[in-house]
Scaffold this motif. Structure first.
Motif, short mmCIF file in Angstrom:
data_model
loop_
_atom_site.label_atom_id
_atom_site.label_comp_id
_atom_site.label_asym_id
_atom_site.label_seq_id
_atom_site.Cartn_x
_atom_site.Cartn_y
_atom_site.Cartn_z
N LYS A 25 0.83 -1.21 0.00
CA LYS A 25 0.00 0.00 0.00
C LYS A 25 0.86 1.26 0.00
O LYS A 25 0.37 2.35 0.29
N GLY A 26 2.15 1.10 -0.30
CA GLY A 26 3.04 2.25 -0.35
C GLY A 26 3.32 2.87 1.00
O GLY A 26 3.58 4.08 1.09
N MET A 27 3.31 2.05 2.04
CA MET A 27 3.49 2.56 3.40
C MET A 27 4.68 1.87 4.07
O MET A 27 5.14 0.82 3.62
N LYS A 28 5.15 2.48 5.17
CA LYS A 28 6.20 1.91 5.99
C LYS A 28 5.82 2.03 7.46
O LYS A 28 5.07 2.94 7.84
N ALA A 29 6.34 1.13 8.28
CA ALA A 29 6.14 1.23 9.72
C ALA A 29 6.97 2.38 10.26
O ALA A 29 8.08 2.65 9.78
N VAL A 30 6.46 3.06 11.29
CA VAL A 30 7.23 4.14 11.91
C VAL A 30 8.27 3.58 12.88
O VAL A 30 9.20 4.28 13.29
N GLY A 31 8.10 2.31 13.27
CA GLY A 31 9.07 1.70 14.17
C GLY A 31 8.76 0.23 14.39
O GLY A 31 7.60 -0.20 14.26
N VAL A 32 9.79 -0.53 14.70
CA VAL A 32 9.65 -1.95 15.00
C VAL A 32 10.41 -2.23 16.29
O VAL A 32 11.60 -1.92 16.39
N GLU A 33 9.72 -2.78 17.28
CA GLU A 33 10.34 -3.10 18.56
C GLU A 33 10.09 -4.57 18.89
O GLU A 33 9.05 -5.12 18.53
N LYS A 34 11.05 -5.17 19.59
CA LYS A 34 10.96 -6.58 19.98
C LYS A 34 10.96 -6.72 21.50
O LYS A 34 11.47 -5.85 22.21
N PHE A 35 10.40 -7.81 21.97
CA PHE A 35 10.47 -8.15 23.39
C PHE A 35 10.71 -9.64 23.53
O PHE A 35 10.40 -10.42 22.62
N GLU A 36 11.26 -10.03 24.65
CA GLU A 36 11.48 -11.44 24.94
C GLU A 36 10.23 -12.04 25.57
O GLU A 36 9.43 -11.32 26.18
#
Length: 398
Positions: free
Chosen positions: A201-212
């Protein structure tokens, strides 16, 4: 003819008769041997409720099949379970035990994508059909093996991810998406799928975070997503860590829509997450609430009859565990019947011979082909939330 010759002839006749009787007896014994169905899933810990739901779905399907005479000329089905404790190494040990010691005809996998992904190379090597009723990682069925013994009646990450984006845009008018994902192969599968859905859709995430999986404080990751301007969170995690995301948001005082994969449905989510657990909207493949078709009514009646604590839809939870396992077992039985045996490769090919079947989730029509090993598509998903500890379709308050 001499007496010695007559004795020799009589002895040969007796030996032949004995051998024939022995073969006949062994044939009867084989015909009476149960066909074992294996299950490796979390039967303890925070997701034990989902493991029990899968067990119940398999059990009522097996009871129904056995009541009709079983398979392959009267052989009854028998369920053999092992607890993987959500641990891939333990899952592999359990799978090997069921394959080599119990000689299961079909092995059902359980909840966790990392566990299923660890088991899949084993089943492909040993040529034992595998049916996934929960774990949604895309590579479970798209594993590159030829022939491929992994099948699934469940959600699939790459399809769910498109649905998560569409749902967020439609219901929350979202445009700035942040991802909060468990740091394991399931999280990786969804990160890839969500990026692809956004890019389409021509979009990007503003951020990607991970957790355990054992993190109890996710405030730092969420703070970064808030600073990046996220107006909706895509969440992927099972019961415990998903609850910690909600509690961390509470500590921050950040009210933000959460569109989630179905991990929170696997256990005591509202108990662990608190009152704001109801703000999480998550995908499901089935709900026992609302008007049911003939198969739904039949399954509810069977569950009530077998399990005293089941009084109605409220008590059939998580519904997807029951529904996916029930349909998966029925389709596996059809594959065994089409194969005419429990030989692994014959059963694998039997899945491709399944025609039309009116199931619980939907009416299946040639659900599997050599190129497609997932029977559930995007049109089969429903969205749900916790209301008073009940998993209800979004917008349905009873």
């Amino acid at each position: 003819m001499t007496s010695l010759s007559r004795l020799s002839t009589r002895r040969r006749f007796m030996l032949a008769a004995t051998a024939a009787a022995s073969l006949a007896a062994s044939g009867v014994a084989f015909a009476n041997e149960p066909i074992k169905i294996g299950l490796v899933t979390a039967l303890s810990g925070q997701s034990a409720l989902a493991g029990e739901a899968i067990t119940r779905g398999l059990t009522v399907a097996i009871d129904e099949i056995n009541a009709k005479g079983g398979l392959l000329g009267g052989r009854k089905l028998e369920l053999v379970r092992r607890d993987d404790e959500a641990n891939p190494a333990k899952g592999v040990v359990a799978a090997r035990e069921l394959i080599f010691r119990e000689k299961v005809a079909v092995l059902f996998g359980g909840l966790d994508t990392p566990v299923s992904m660890a088991i899949v190379p084993v089943i492909n090597q040993e040529k034992v059909p595998f049916m996934g009723p929960w774990a949604a990682g895309t590579p479970i069925t798209k594993n590159g093996a030829n022939p491929n013994y992994a099948f699934r009646v469940s959600a699939v990450d790459e399809i769910v991810n498109v649905g998560m984006l569409d749902y967020a845009q439609k219901n929350f008018k979202s445009s700035k998406f942040g991802m909060i994902l468990v740091n394991n192969p399931w999280g990786e599968s969804n990160e890839k799928g969500l990026h692809a859905a956004l890019a389409a859709k021509g979009m990007k995430a503003v951020g990607v975070e991970k957790f355990e999986a054992n993190d109890v404080d996710i405030v730092p990751q969420l703070t970064r997503l808030k600073a990046a301007g996220a107006d909706t969170l895509f969440m992927v995690g099972n019961v415990g860590p998903s609850a910690q995301v909600v509690k961390s948001l509470d500590r921050m005082g950040w009210q933000v829509p959460i569109v989630s994969h179905w991990g929170p449905a696997g256990g005591r989510f509202t108990e662990l997450a608190g009152p704001n657990g109801k703000n999480v909207h998550f995908v499901q493949t089935y709900s026992f609430f609302g008007k049911q078709g003939p198969v739904g009514e039949k399954v509810i009646a069977a569950l009530k009859a077998k399990y005293p604590n089941v009084k109605g839809p409220d008590d059939i939870t998580p519904a997807v565990g029951v529904a996916n396992a029930y349909d998966g077992m029925m389709l596996a039985a059809m594959a065994i019947t089409a194969a005419g045996s429990t030989d692994g490769d014959a059963v694998r090919q039997g899945f491709y011979k399944i025609g039309r079947y009116e199931g619980l989730i939907k009416t299946y029509d040639k659900p599997f082909t050599p190129a497609v090993h997932d029977a559930v598509s995007s049109s089969d998903y429903v969205w749900a939330q916790f209301i008073d500890n009940r998993i209800l379709p979004v917008g349905m308050v009873k």
